[in-house]
Design an enzyme around this catalytic site. Sequence first.
Site, PDB file in Angstrom:
ATOM      1  CB  CYS A  17      56.144   7.073  21.450  1.00  0.00           C
ATOM      2  SG  CYS A  17      55.344   5.481  21.456  1.00  0.00           S
TER       3      CYS A  17
ATOM      4  NE  ARG B  46      56.556  12.361  18.982  1.00  0.00           N
ATOM      5  CZ  ARG B  46      57.209  12.553  17.864  1.00  0.00           C
ATOM      6  NH1 ARG B  46      57.082  13.686  17.214  1.00  0.00           N
ATOM      7  NH2 ARG B  46      58.007  11.625  17.383  1.00  0.00           N
TER       8      ARG B  46
ATOM      9  CD1 TRP C  37      49.327   5.934  17.957  1.00  0.00           C
ATOM     10  CD2 TRP C  37      50.827   4.493  17.128  1.00  0.00           C
ATOM     11  NE1 TRP C  37      48.798   5.383  16.810  1.00  0.00           N
ATOM     12  CE2 TRP C  37      49.697   4.500  16.285  1.00  0.00           C
ATOM     13  CE3 TRP C  37      51.899   3.659  16.800  1.00  0.00           C
ATOM     14  CZ2 TRP C  37      49.606   3.716  15.138  1.00  0.00           C
ATOM     15  CZ3 TRP C  37      51.810   2.876  15.654  1.00  0.00           C
ATOM     16  CH2 TRP C  37      50.673   2.908  14.843  1.00  0.00           C
TER      17      TRP C  37
ATOM     18  CG  ASN D 262      59.450   8.043  19.357  1.00  0.00           C
ATOM     19  OD1 ASN D 262      59.812   9.067  18.793  1.00  0.00           O
ATOM     20  ND2 ASN D 262      58.616   7.225  18.805  1.00  0.00           N
ATOM     21  N   GLY D 263      60.088   4.518  19.265  1.00  0.00           N
ATOM     22  CA  GLY D 263      60.705   3.767  18.171  1.00  0.00           C
ATOM     23  C   GLY D 263      60.363   2.297  18.293  1.00  0.00           C
TER      24      GLY D 263
ATOM     25  CD  GLU E 157      43.669  16.192   3.121  1.00  0.00           C
ATOM     26  OE1 GLU E 157      44.179  15.089   2.887  1.00  0.00           O
ATOM     27  OE2 GLU E 157      43.781  16.751   4.225  1.00  0.00           O
TER      28      GLU E 157
ATOM     29  CE  LYS F  99      42.372  15.846   7.154  1.00  0.00           C
ATOM     30  NZ  LYS F  99      43.754  16.091   6.902  1.00  0.00           N
TER      31      LYS F  99
ATOM     32  CD  GLU G 293      43.382  12.009   8.832  1.00  0.00           C
ATOM     33  OE1 GLU G 293      44.574  11.726   8.942  1.00  0.00           O
ATOM     34  OE2 GLU G 293      43.006  13.165   8.509  1.00  0.00           O
TER      35      GLU G 293
ATOM     36  CG  HIS H 222      34.318   3.552 -14.837  1.00  0.00           C
ATOM     37  ND1 HIS H 222      33.807   2.950 -15.964  1.00  0.00           N
ATOM     38  CD2 HIS H 222      34.725   4.791 -15.215  1.00  0.00           C
ATOM     39  CE1 HIS H 222      33.930   3.783 -16.993  1.00  0.00           C
ATOM     40  NE2 HIS H 222      34.475   4.907 -16.560  1.00  0.00           N
TER      41      HIS H 222
ATOM     42  CE  LYS I 106      50.148  17.534  13.051  1.00  0.00           C
ATOM     43  NZ  LYS I 106      49.121  17.304  12.024  1.00  0.00           N
TER      44      LYS I 106
HETATM   45  C1  G6P Z   1      50.221  10.407   9.721  1.00  0.00           C
HETATM   46  C2  G6P Z   1      49.187  11.456  10.050  1.00  0.00           C
HETATM   47  C3  G6P Z   1      48.694  12.123   8.760  1.00  0.00           C
HETATM   48  C4  G6P Z   1      49.881  12.674   7.982  1.00  0.00           C
HETATM   49  C5  G6P Z   1      50.895  11.561   7.672  1.00  0.00           C
HETATM   50  C6  G6P Z   1      52.167  12.120   7.051  1.00  0.00           C
HETATM   51  O1  G6P Z   1      49.620   9.322   9.116  1.00  0.00           O
HETATM   52  O2  G6P Z   1      48.105  10.901  10.758  1.00  0.00           O
HETATM   53  O3  G6P Z   1      47.824  13.193   9.091  1.00  0.00           O
HETATM   54  O4  G6P Z   1      49.423  13.242   6.798  1.00  0.00           O
HETATM   55  O5  G6P Z   1      51.270  10.918   8.884  1.00  0.00           O
HETATM   56  O6  G6P Z   1      52.783  12.975   7.972  1.00  0.00           O
HETATM   57  P1  G6P Z   1      53.913  13.995   7.582  1.00  0.00           P
HETATM   58  O7  G6P Z   1      54.374  14.584   8.878  1.00  0.00           O
HETATM   59  O8  G6P Z   1      54.989  13.198   6.907  1.00  0.00           O
HETATM   60  O9  G6P Z   1      53.315  14.999   6.663  1.00  0.00           O
END
Ligand code: G6P
Length: 623
Positions: free
Chosen positions: A2, A28, A80, A106-107, A496, A500, A503, A519, A618
């Site tokens: 948010c 956000r 969000w 936001n929260g 990672e 990616k 996501e 395994h 994010k």
């Molecule tokens: C969210 C985002 C990820 C990010 C994670 C940690 O889940 O979608 O892309 O890696 O938060 O975010 P930060 O700001 O703590 O690195």
Amino acid sequence: MCGIVGYVGDERKTKSVLIEGIKRLEYRGYDSAGVALLEAETEEPVVIRKVGRVDNLSNACKKALKEGFHAVNGIAHTRWATHGRVTDENAHPHRSSDGKIILAHNGVIENYESIRKFLTTKRYTFSSETDTEVLANLIAYHYQKEPESENGLSRFAKSVRKTFNHVEGTYGVAVICTDYPDRLVGARKGSPLILGVGKDECLLASDVSAVIANTNNVVYLNDGELVEITKDGYHISNWDYTQIEPVIHTVDWDIEDAEKSGFDHYMLKEIFEQPKSLENAMRGRFSEDASTAKFGGLNIDVSQLRQMDRILLLACGTAWHAALVIEYLIEKYARIPVEVEYASEFRYRNAPLDKNTLVGVISQSGETLDTLEALREAKRKGYHTMAITNGVGSSIARECHGGIYQHAGPEIGVASTKAFTSQVLIGAMFALYLARLRDMSYGEGKSIVAELKKVPDLVHQSLSEAEKIKEIAKRYSQYPDFLFLGRQSLFPIALEGALKLKEISYIHAEGYPAAEMKHGPIALVCEDCPSVFIVESDEIQNKVVANMQEVKARGGKVICIQSEDCTIPDGLADEVITLPKVHSMIAPLLATIPMQLLSYHIAIERDCDVDKPRNLAKSVTVE
Ligand code: G6P
């Protein structure tokens, strides 16, 4: 998650500042967006809320507001969803049932049900399923009981303060009161809120990117602080109404840094920005004399650091993968045992920790609530803490004992790219620093410094594979499953790579240590499940080659990301992406670049919205 923005200043600008502001905060959350504006002529509020992106809201505003519409003040929100479905009714801002108070939040309000019950007995009514609506009504309830203030805070601000004495949970809020058209009130606890101080205008926002078009001067509000803003100034106070002297920070980046600059997407721009962001991560951080890295803000003296015999790294998401790489690097070069844990698990697990443990948190935003709470838990238990973060002035930056800023510039694409590589680079520099405090020689330190300095050029070189990777992406974009496999410090890069792809393209992908494949995950291997191998010319290269053979034997396709001196049998890999041969400290960072490009181009082929993938946000400021 948010995003909120508030503005008081030039009436002609209010609407556009708010819409542009939440557009910049869309990373956000983008389930719905809304705006509340006090119309200049009538001082009556106009509230417009729409499911979907800010563009929908912007179009709705164009239709609803007459030409030349001006507003004395306003607030806006991009959502969000947590409590309540994604509907226009649940979109913010929310208005109290008596119409006096309008609020963007936001929260999460944890005790909203009991507050709602209480307010219902007082004849306040509710029109949404959200936790937020109780805040608007509770402020209205306190407001009608509050006498007019003689000095200090207004009656409006006092009623906001009283409200938060009864609220459990987290919040960053921007509030309008229809009786006070000249001002807004903001408050925070657990969710970020900054104040932007411009010329004849003041702004509230969840982060700097929403105010940077108006001003570079910002105040990072602390938990428990409340701010009252007018176009001429602001007044910050804490729980007991004591006035706070603000520290004004000058932000060292500008609006251009938060634009796409000709790229189709923020993610692509941020991938290509990596030579610069990595240069910035290193700037001024090497000591040639001592052949080591140096950091100005660790706030721990060398003898104390020398005594640490364990490091615990806590993070979430992509930052957790960076921590896993850093674990390999510190253990290999500095020979200090490192553990990596999900921040969200650490907080509730009550893990036994050794006395001499350094607790490090890694977070791009510096606001991820799971990571922030883990940091608080570690501090509460008396551990020395440090952070690697890109969020200057963020909650994590302010609450840790010391740390290292990434200086990567704003990262807007929801899928993290340049922030990840800069975390890994800083981790490598930190490993060098620790190693030079222990057993690494001057000579070895010197050669590693030289290697690390080459990183921006090496990344630049690796980016030149982009066209080739785009072609590979075209051939593989319709596969439903992927495996990503690597060993040692390349294993977190496999994780990672899989994250990616998941996501941004919604393809099922799993990352594993290559040897672990046999395994279990090998059961997935078939014509429809390609495997992406990341391999270096090291002592276990042949083992990884054997795993590739196993995939081929089962009809699986192999995409191989390899250093140029690898000796992979001809024809074994269906696709080969070559990287320069580099020092093993740098190999994981470099191998990340093709992974980023592969997932980006696959997502584009599938017509996915790479900058705003579904369901994600994010900066995750809820647990
Ligand atoms: C969210 C985002 C990820 C990010 C994670 C940690 O889940 O979608 O892309 O890696 O938060 O975010 P930060 O700001 O703590 O690195």
